[in-house]
Scaffold this motif. Sequence first.
Motif, mmCIF file in Angstrom:
data_model
loop_
_atom_site.group_PDB
_atom_site.id
_atom_site.type_symbol
_atom_site.label_atom_id
_atom_site.label_comp_id
_atom_site.label_asym_id
_atom_site.label_seq_id
_atom_site.Cartn_x
_atom_site.Cartn_y
_atom_site.Cartn_z
ATOM 1 N N PHE A 89 0.859 -1.186 0.000
ATOM 2 C CA PHE A 89 0.000 0.000 0.000
ATOM 3 C C PHE A 89 0.889 1.228 0.000
ATOM 4 C CE2 PHE A 89 0.385 -1.855 4.181
ATOM 5 C CZ PHE A 89 0.775 -0.808 5.001
ATOM 6 N N ASN A 90 0.329 2.412 0.107
ATOM 7 C CA ASN A 90 1.088 3.641 -0.134
ATOM 8 C C ASN A 90 2.299 3.843 0.779
ATOM 9 O OD1 ASN A 90 -0.361 4.305 2.188
ATOM 10 N ND2 ASN A 90 -0.961 6.321 1.443
ATOM 11 N N LEU A 91 2.323 3.235 1.944
ATOM 12 C CA LEU A 91 3.437 3.441 2.867
ATOM 13 C C LEU A 91 4.611 2.477 2.659
ATOM 14 C CD1 LEU A 91 1.403 4.033 6.163
ATOM 15 C CD2 LEU A 91 2.275 5.735 4.533
ATOM 16 N N ASN A 92 4.419 1.414 1.874
ATOM 17 C CA ASN A 92 5.509 0.444 1.712
ATOM 18 C C ASN A 92 5.733 -0.034 0.276
ATOM 19 O OD1 ASN A 92 3.388 -1.307 1.255
ATOM 20 N ND2 ASN A 92 3.855 -2.686 2.944
ATOM 21 N N SER A 93 4.991 0.501 -0.687
ATOM 22 C CA SER A 93 5.026 -0.039 -2.053
ATOM 23 C C SER A 93 6.054 0.605 -2.973
ATOM 24 C CB SER A 93 3.650 0.132 -2.699
ATOM 25 O OG SER A 93 3.391 1.519 -2.913
ATOM 26 N N ALA A 94 6.706 1.686 -2.548
ATOM 27 C CA ALA A 94 7.581 2.473 -3.428
ATOM 28 C C ALA A 94 6.802 2.979 -4.643
ATOM 29 C CB ALA A 94 8.819 1.681 -3.841
ATOM 30 N N GLN A 95 5.488 3.158 -4.473
ATOM 31 C CA GLN A 95 4.590 3.714 -5.481
ATOM 32 C C GLN A 95 4.561 2.921 -6.793
ATOM 33 O OE1 GLN A 95 2.452 6.364 -4.505
ATOM 34 N NE2 GLN A 95 3.327 5.527 -2.647
ATOM 35 N N THR A 96 4.555 1.588 -6.669
ATOM 36 C CA THR A 96 4.481 0.730 -7.848
ATOM 37 C C THR A 96 3.861 -0.612 -7.475
ATOM 38 O OG1 THR A 96 5.725 -0.149 -9.724
ATOM 39 C CG2 THR A 96 6.795 -0.273 -7.564
ATOM 40 N N THR A 97 3.411 -1.351 -8.476
ATOM 41 C CA THR A 97 2.911 -2.708 -8.240
ATOM 42 C C THR A 97 4.095 -3.643 -7.999
ATOM 43 O OG1 THR A 97 2.926 -3.173 -10.605
ATOM 44 C CG2 THR A 97 0.847 -2.411 -9.663
ATOM 45 N N HIS A 98 3.799 -4.811 -7.471
ATOM 46 C CA HIS A 98 4.822 -5.813 -7.179
ATOM 47 C C HIS A 98 4.366 -7.171 -7.699
ATOM 48 C CE1 HIS A 98 7.322 -3.305 -4.518
ATOM 49 N NE2 HIS A 98 6.181 -2.657 -4.345
#
Length: 168
Positions: A89-98
């Motif tokens: 989510f926004n706090l741990n994703s580095a602003q991208t899908t995984h």
Amino acid sequence: ANRLSEKHGFKPAYDLSGTEFFKITWDPEPPLTSAEILSAAAQGSLYAHSTATFLKINATDGYRLPSLEELLYLHRVADTAELQTHAWFNLNSAQTTHAVAEKKPISVEGNGFFDVYGNVGEWTIERYSVGGSWNSAPEEILQPTTFEPRSEAEKYDTVGLRLVRTLK
């Protein structure tokens, strides 16, 4: 979904010859707001608002999109105490899908489900998106939202598909 169903010997879930692919008629109510969906689901009455979808689900053993009720059930019974270990989510994703399954699965009734929360929201047959995405705040992850593609050519990196089957 249909190709995968046929490959595995199941009845395809969708009739692609019609002109109203994925059109759900809401009778008598229009699609519900997020608050109304969560309230109806908590009371166990969501199917009263989407009878047509429920009938379609029970008519096939092939792969299909899940219903809103199915995904909300999964969310209700999942343990979300350690969201960081289960979701992007926004706090741990580095602003991208995984890639799928980089986080721990959530256990529901003895089965492990990857990426139930975050990464990308999951599209339901009723055209709702559930589960939030890589850019959702933690408190937004459980809020279903309506999802209406603006064009077939447009791409989204916040909504994806999870195929399911009804076991008989």
